[in-house]
Design a protein around this motif. Structure first.
Motif, mmCIF file in Angstrom:
data_model
loop_
_atom_site.group_PDB
_atom_site.id
_atom_site.type_symbol
_atom_site.label_atom_id
_atom_site.label_comp_id
_atom_site.label_asym_id
_atom_site.label_seq_id
_atom_site.Cartn_x
_atom_site.Cartn_y
_atom_site.Cartn_z
ATOM 1 N N VAL A 184 10.178 -43.807 -25.051
ATOM 2 C CA VAL A 184 11.191 -42.899 -24.520
ATOM 3 C C VAL A 184 12.201 -43.634 -23.647
ATOM 4 O O VAL A 184 13.291 -43.125 -23.374
ATOM 5 N N ARG A 210 16.741 -47.424 -17.991
ATOM 6 C CA ARG A 210 15.893 -46.244 -17.815
ATOM 7 C C ARG A 210 14.644 -46.568 -17.007
ATOM 8 O O ARG A 210 14.158 -45.749 -16.230
ATOM 9 N N THR A 246 13.868 -44.796 -13.283
ATOM 10 C CA THR A 246 12.588 -44.092 -13.186
ATOM 11 C C THR A 246 11.705 -44.693 -12.109
ATOM 12 O O THR A 246 11.089 -43.971 -11.313
ATOM 13 N N ALA A 263 18.955 -37.883 -12.401
ATOM 14 C CA ALA A 263 19.478 -37.913 -13.763
ATOM 15 C C ALA A 263 20.988 -38.154 -13.753
ATOM 16 O O ALA A 263 21.517 -38.942 -14.549
ATOM 17 N N ILE A 306 21.817 -39.815 -17.328
ATOM 18 C CA ILE A 306 21.008 -39.223 -18.391
ATOM 19 C C ILE A 306 20.821 -37.741 -18.087
ATOM 20 O O ILE A 306 21.194 -37.263 -17.017
ATOM 21 N N SER A 307 20.226 -37.002 -19.024
ATOM 22 C CA SER A 307 19.996 -35.579 -18.817
ATOM 23 C C SER A 307 18.759 -35.358 -17.951
ATOM 24 O O SER A 307 17.894 -36.227 -17.841
ATOM 25 N N GLU A 344 15.600 -35.555 -20.011
ATOM 26 C CA GLU A 344 15.177 -36.931 -20.290
ATOM 27 C C GLU A 344 14.558 -37.568 -19.053
ATOM 28 O O GLU A 344 13.558 -38.282 -19.150
ATOM 29 N N PHE A 399 11.006 -36.456 -18.809
ATOM 30 C CA PHE A 399 10.152 -37.144 -19.779
ATOM 31 C C PHE A 399 9.864 -38.578 -19.336
ATOM 32 O O PHE A 399 8.730 -39.055 -19.443
ATOM 33 N N LEU A 400 10.888 -39.248 -18.830
ATOM 34 C CA LEU A 400 10.724 -40.632 -18.398
ATOM 35 C C LEU A 400 9.736 -40.729 -17.236
ATOM 36 O O LEU A 400 8.896 -41.631 -17.196
#
Length: 203
Positions: free
Chosen positions: A41, A96, A100, A120, A125-126, A129, A132-133
């Protein structure tokens, strides 16, 4: 460490960490044809146009995280790459992983921190996302978020030592250095070993 509060010191750390991570990413890009690397991801379809240093500076500026948070994020990145050897840091996932790791470190370290939606936006990024990350990163770390004072001091000492030893600065070093030489610049520490025996970052 009190010196982390010094803006000049922090700028040097950001510059050094950026160069360090960039060199590891570039080395792994070259090594990808010889080693199986899992697409996760964290993997983007294209390389982000923003440089790693500009991205890290943006995160530090707008996330308003503590200086210690940045060091802990570095510890988390190191742990993640050790626990997930098939997911080495490369040009497609480094941004990413950075946003994170800093977000997770801020949540664990700082009394006040921004929510996932804000991070985000900072990371470009959204929110979905980012969520999820975060989950994937936590599972990748096996939820091992505690950083002992000894571990923290070890990483700080390593960074300080390398910044003093590196002449000339990393920015002026040819990025085409051989894989073996570039990997020597990034060491990780076996936290289960009381002596903190150093070994190369798994890539």
């Amino acid at each position: 460490m009190a010196e982390l509060e010094n803006p000049i010191v922090m700028n040097k750390i950001i510059t050094f960490l950026s160069s360090l991570v960039q060199r590891v990413a570039e080395s792994n890009d070259l090594n990808s044809q010889f080693q199986i690397q899992t697409v996760s991801v964290f993997h983007g379809l294209t390389r982000p146009t923003i440089s790693i240093q500009s991205y890290l500076e943006r995160i530090f500026k707008y996330a308003n995280c503590s200086p210690s948070c940045l060091i802990v994020a570095y510890v988390y990145l190191d742990r993640f790459t050790q626990k997930q050897p098939s997911l080495p840091i490369n040009s497609f996932n480094v941004h990413r992983l950075l946003i994170t790791s800093v977000m997770v470190a801020a949540k664990f370290m700082d009394d006040m921190y921004y929510n996932n939606a804000y991070y985000a936006k900072v990371g470009g990024i959204s929110t979905a996302e980012m969520n999820f990350l975060e989950v994937d990163f936590l599972f990748g770390l096996s939820f091992n978020l505690n950083v002992t004072p000894t571990t923290f001091t070890t990483y700080c000492s390593y960074l300080q030592r390398e910044m003093l030893l590196l002449q000339p600065p990393l920015d002026s070093i040819d990025s085409s250095l051989s894989l073996g030489k570039s990997l020597k610049l990034h060491l990780c520490f076996d936290e289960d070993d009381p002596s903190h025996k150093q070994r190369q970052l798994a890539v």
